[in-house]
Structures are given as structure tokens and as C-alpha cells.
Design a protein around this motif. Structure first.
Motif, short mmCIF file in Angstrom:
data_model
loop_
_atom_site.label_atom_id
_atom_site.label_comp_id
_atom_site.label_asym_id
_atom_site.label_seq_id
_atom_site.Cartn_x
_atom_site.Cartn_y
_atom_site.Cartn_z
N VAL A 59 0.92 -1.35 -0.16
CA VAL A 59 0.02 -0.32 -0.02
C VAL A 59 0.89 1.18 0.16
N TRP A 60 0.14 2.14 -0.98
CA TRP A 60 1.39 2.97 -0.86
C TRP A 60 0.00 4.32 -1.13
N HIS A 61 0.40 5.24 -0.54
CA HIS A 61 -1.09 6.32 0.34
C HIS A 61 -2.61 6.12 -0.39
N LYS A 62 -2.60 4.90 1.00
CA LYS A 62 -3.85 4.62 1.02
C LYS A 62 -4.72 3.88 -0.35
N ARG A 63 -3.39 3.30 -1.51
CA ARG A 63 -3.54 2.96 -3.01
C ARG A 63 -3.13 1.23 -2.35
N LYS A 64 -3.74 0.26 -3.30
CA LYS A 64 -3.43 -1.15 -3.30
C LYS A 64 -2.18 -0.95 -4.19
N ILE A 65 -1.19 -0.96 -4.95
CA ILE A 65 -0.25 -1.97 -6.20
C ILE A 65 -0.26 -3.25 -6.48
N GLY A 66 -1.11 -3.30 -7.65
CA GLY A 66 -1.47 -4.20 -8.43
C GLY A 66 -0.22 -5.20 -8.48
N GLN A 67 -0.65 -6.26 -7.53
CA GLN A 67 0.10 -7.14 -8.18
C GLN A 67 1.12 -7.62 -9.72
N GLY A 68 0.52 -7.42 -10.73
CA GLY A 68 1.47 -7.32 -12.13
C GLY A 68 2.26 -5.96 -12.51
N THR A 69 2.12 -4.58 -11.33
CA THR A 69 3.16 -3.79 -10.78
C THR A 69 3.84 -4.37 -10.24
N ILE A 70 3.84 -5.28 -9.36
CA ILE A 70 4.62 -6.04 -8.40
C ILE A 70 5.71 -6.96 -9.33
N ARG A 71 4.89 -7.25 -10.12
CA ARG A 71 6.04 -8.87 -11.11
C ARG A 71 6.38 -8.11 -11.84
N MET A 72 6.32 -6.67 -12.32
CA MET A 72 7.26 -6.59 -13.80
C MET A 72 8.03 -5.86 -12.78
N ALA A 73 7.74 -5.17 -11.91
CA ALA A 73 8.66 -4.13 -10.85
C ALA A 73 9.84 -4.83 -10.93
N PHE A 74 9.72 -6.73 -10.55
CA PHE A 74 10.92 -7.70 -9.68
C PHE A 74 11.60 -7.85 -11.22
N VAL A 75 10.29 -8.11 -12.43
CA VAL A 75 11.15 -8.23 -13.57
C VAL A 75 12.12 -7.45 -14.35
N MET A 76 11.70 -6.31 -13.66
CA MET A 76 12.68 -5.26 -14.31
C MET A 76 13.71 -4.81 -13.80
N PHE A 77 13.90 -5.24 -11.86
CA PHE A 77 14.92 -4.92 -11.26
C PHE A 77 16.08 -5.91 -12.06
N PHE A 78 15.84 -7.15 -11.80
CA PHE A 78 15.96 -8.46 -12.48
C PHE A 78 17.50 -8.20 -13.78
N ILE A 79 16.73 -7.87 -14.57
CA ILE A 79 16.83 -7.72 -16.31
C ILE A 79 18.00 -6.12 -15.91
N CYS A 80 18.18 -5.24 -15.30
CA CYS A 80 19.06 -3.98 -14.81
C CYS A 80 19.87 -4.36 -14.20
N VAL A 81 20.15 -5.87 -13.30
CA VAL A 81 21.10 -6.55 -12.30
C VAL A 81 21.89 -6.78 -13.70
N PHE A 82 21.07 -7.90 -14.25
CA PHE A 82 21.82 -8.40 -15.20
C PHE A 82 22.65 -8.08 -16.26
N LEU A 83 22.16 -6.64 -16.97
CA LEU A 83 22.87 -6.32 -17.63
C LEU A 83 24.31 -5.46 -17.14
N VAL A 84 24.43 -4.62 -15.87
CA VAL A 84 25.02 -4.09 -14.66
C VAL A 84 26.11 -5.38 -14.77
N LEU A 85 25.37 -6.00 -14.51
CA LEU A 85 26.74 -7.22 -13.69
C LEU A 85 27.69 -7.91 -15.60
#
Length: 446
Positions: free
Chosen positions: A336-362
């Protein structure tokens, strides 16, 4: 009946975006290869031209040679053109050409523009492009006028105006290219120039959707969840980043140690802002302490905001991941952020982006270590993060890179500008509904 190549491309907007940036880079490289683009009348070679074009088109700022001394007036114009088009987006330029020629912008073009601008609807997309270009013109124009008040007295009317326009565009587009020869080191104690450049960087790095939201709502409370997250996260990163650099670097005689407290504060917060993918520096980056340099790496990796001229992981992606981790630690089901729930699709995509970014840097770091045997590994890691996040800061090793490393960095800058988003959009597309559901299995984590 199989679709031809063109039809397949039309149905894959992320791929078209990648190809359009590749074309811009190639065109820029070919123009910069010409002897006309070089200050001494001799070609700099295709690899150096490709590197410079990639850096400009991907609004990064890494350079293999001093921009002021290496390029002719024509070469600098090519670089500025690549910065402007790369900052606004290649499809935005295509849309402007269509509007100028009074041609109808079809559905496929509108879909590509939607992908590039990170919007959720096709409604009013052309009107949005017009507003985006007008907003850019106004902000860059204001920046150039304000800078000219300081630069004209120092460099004369002709150079003063030219420098003002170039640096206003470069700062707003978060590119980091400079014509002073030493970035902003000559202006490190000048609050007027520093604050203008900082303002341009921050405005360019927030994202056009945020400004449209601000314009329409006129109140922070009424802003969308995305806009609130971007503004609050950006301000927090600038404040804590500047404070951390001031505390960790303040005693270093090679950078801030011999400066007054006000100058230290100005220079620390300038570096905090510019690390958010702008690439300017008012102190020697290679002389910074390892502790402060790690703060810079952290800020560079996060970068700016979605739909902006900045690169990196993006502020909203970082915040979604942080909120998810905190919610998991607390045992909360919802994020939750500002009394709004963040969707599971958004959360999943955020972690996908994080993995791609870390992999590219490494992966980039690994290749640089292989090709640059003998160079400091941390300097190479710093270079990899800077290239991926399209920042442009370097610990003074870019000009000495081998041809293979220059090509690796060029590719990393390209992927950093369009790759993570392109891949994420491709992965985020709705696939055919899964018809088979399997029994759940247990896996132990940690």
C-alpha cells in the motif's frame, strides 16, 4: 496466412522503438565519421563516432574525447540533434514530421507512441505529443535564456548564446554533454549556473506524465498515485543523496575538503542531482572516496522516472520493490502507498525490471573486466552502471577503453535507454489464457 515482416513489426511496438533508436545511432555515427564533423578535419573513426552517437542518442554523456576540442561546429550540431531526438524519443520526431506534412497518424503509430510515452490510453495521444514538444521548447528556451545571462558576459555573444542553448538542451534531456571542456568544474562555486542546471535536470527527469497530471489536477492531493510516488521518491533521493555525499566526501581534500560549507553543500547536492542520469560533474569523480562513490552508484542505478528523459531502474520501480520488501517483512498481504493498493502485475513487473537491470550491469562489468585487464575493477563497475543508467559519469577511464570495451559500452547504453523497458513491455503483454493449472509445490526460500 503468414504476416510479412512489416506487419509483424507493426504488431510489436517495443521492437520498433528499439529499431528506431538503432537507426538514430547509426545515422549519427555515419555523420560523425565524416572529416567535416571533426575539428582537425580528420575522421575520428567509426568506433569512436559510434560510441559518441550512442552516448548522445541514449542521452548518456560518456565521451571518448573532449567534446569541445574534438568536434567541429557541424559535429556538435549532430551531437545536439541526437541528444534532442534521443531525449524526446524517436517516435515523437516521426509524429512531428507527420503533423508537419499534414499526414494522418494511424492506429499503429499511435500504439507505438503510447508505448514510448508510457501512457495507458490512446486517447489524446497526438495532443499529448504537441503538449510534450511545447513543454520541452518552453523549458529549454527558459533555461537557455537564464544561462545566457551568465555565459554571454564570460564567452561573448556568439559563444554565450550557443553554449546556453547546448547546455540547456543537454541538461533537460539528462545527456551531460558539455562544451566547457571540464563539465561544470569551472562553475563549481557558482550557485546561479548550478541551480539552473539542477532545475533542468530534475524537470527532465520527472516525466511528462507527472507534469500533465500537475497541470490538470492543480493539487498534490489529487495527483495520481504514480505522480505522488515519483515526486516524493525523487525529492527523497536528492536530499539523502546530497546529505550522504556531504558527510562522506566533505573531508576529502581532493574534492570538497578545502571548500567553504556553502560550496560543499552546493557541490554535494549538485552531484546528487546529476547522478540521477544527467552526467555533469562539478568535482573530479575519480578523486571521490569509495564510500561517496558507492552512494553515486546507488543513485545512478535508480535513475530518473518512467516516461522521462532519464534512464536507470526508475524511481517508481525502485519504490514498488522497496514497499514490497517492507510489506513482506511486516507480514502484510497488500502493498500500500497513500492508502492505495499496488497491483500484483505492477509488483511482478518491477521485480522483472530489477532482475534485467542487475543482470545487464553485471554482464557489462564482467565483459569490461575481461577486455580491460589491469584496470581497477571498481572503476569498470562504475562505468558499467553509468552506461546502463545513461548517466555519463566516469572515473576518468572512458577515453582509454579498448575497441571491444567501447562496443560493449555502446551496446549497454542502447539497452539501458530502450532495452529494459522494451523487454518488460514484451513480457508484460497478455498471452493466451492458461488452460492447464498445476498443483502447487513447496520451495524453501532463504
Amino acid at each position: 496466412m503468414e504476416l510479412n515482416v512489416f506487419e509483424k513489426l507493426k504488431r510489436n511496438p517495443p521492437l520498433i522503438l528499439g529499431i528506431s533508436f538503432a537507426c538514430l545511432i547509426l545515422i549519427g555515427a555515419l555523420l560523425l565519421t565524416l572529416p567535416l564533423a571533426s575539428a582537425n578535419g580528420k575522421s575520428v573513426g567509426f568506433v569512436n563516432a559510434l560510441f559518441t552517437s550512442s552516448s548522445a542518442s541514449c542521452v548518456t554523456g560518456l565521451v571518448v574525447a573532449n567534446t569541445k576540442e574534438t568536434w567541429s561546429f557541424f559535429g556538435k550540431l549532430v551531437i545536439l540533434f541526437c541528444i534532442q531526438v534521443g531525449g524526446l524519443g524517436t517516435m515523437t520526431l516521426l509524429c512531428l514530421i507527420y503533423l508537419f506534412l499534414k499526414r494522418r497518424i494511424g492506429l499503429s503509430e499511435r500504439i507505438i507512441l503510447k508505448e514510448q510515452l508510457n501512457t495507458h490510453t490512446l486517447t489524446g495521444i497526438v495532443r499529448l505529443i504537441r503538449a510534450l514538444c511545447l513543454f520541452t521548447l518552453v523549458i529549454e528556451g527558459m533555461g537557455a535564456i537564464l544561462l545566457s545571462l551568465r555565459l554571454i558576459p564570460s564567452y561573448g555573444l556568439k559563444l554565450g548564446i550557443g553554449y546556453s542553448i547546448f547546455h540547456s538542451i543537454s541538461a533537460f534531456c539528462n545527456a551531460g554533454f558539455d562544451l566547457f571542456g571540464n563539465s561544470l568544474v569551472s562553475f563549481q562555486s557558482d550557485p546561479y549556473v548550478n541551480l539552473i542546471i539542477m532545475a533542468l535536470i530534475m524537470v527532465g527527469g520527472l516525466g511528462f506524465q507527472v507534469y500533465i497530471d500537475i497541470y490538470e489536477e492543480k493539487s498534490f492531493k489529487k495527483l495520481s498515485l504514480h505522480s505522488k510516488m515519483v515526486i516524493e521518491t525523487s525529492l527523497a533521493l536528492v536530499f539523502f543523496g546530497g546529505l550522504a555525499i556531504l558527510l562522506l566526501e566533505g573531508a576529502n581534500p581532493a574534492t570538497l575538503g578545502n571548500k567553504s560549507f556553502l560550496d560543499k553543500t552546493l557541490m554535494s547536492f549538485f552531484q546528487s542531482v546529476t547522478a540521477r542520469t544527467a552526467g555533469y560533474n562539478s568535482i573530479a569523480i575519480e578523486d571521490m572516496t569509495p564510500k561517496a562513490s558507492m552512494v553515486m552508484v546507488f543513485l545512478m542505478f535508480i535513475g530518473g522516472s518512467s516516461g522521462s528523459t532519464a534512464g536507470g531502474l526508475k524511481t517508481s520501480t525502485f519504490m514498488v520493490i522497496l514497499l514490497t520488501v517492507l510489506a513482506s517483512i511486516r507480514g502484510q498481504e497488500d502493498v500500500v502507498w497513500h492508502k492505495r493498493k499496488i497491483g500484483q502485475g505492477t509488483i511482478r513487473m518491477a521485480f522483472v525490471m530489477f532482475f534485467i537491470c542487475v543482470f545487464l550491469v553485471l554482464m557489462t562489468t564482467f565483459l569490461l573486466v575481461v577486455f580491460e585487464d589491469g584496470k581497477n575493477s571498481f572503476d569498470l563497475f562504475y562505468e558499467a552502471v553509468s552506461a546502463f543508467a545513461t548517466v555519463g559519469l566516469t572515473r576518468n577511464i572512458t577515453s582509454g577503453l579498448s575497441t571491444a570495451s567501447k562496443l560493449v559500452i555502446s551496446l549497454t547504453m542502447f539497452l539501458g535507454r530502450v532495452g529494459p523497458t522494451t523487454v518488460a513491455l514484451g513480457l508484460g503483454r497478455k498471452s493466451k489464457k492458461q488452460r492447464i493449472h498445476y498443483a502447487e509445490g513447496n520451495i524453501y526460500i532463504g
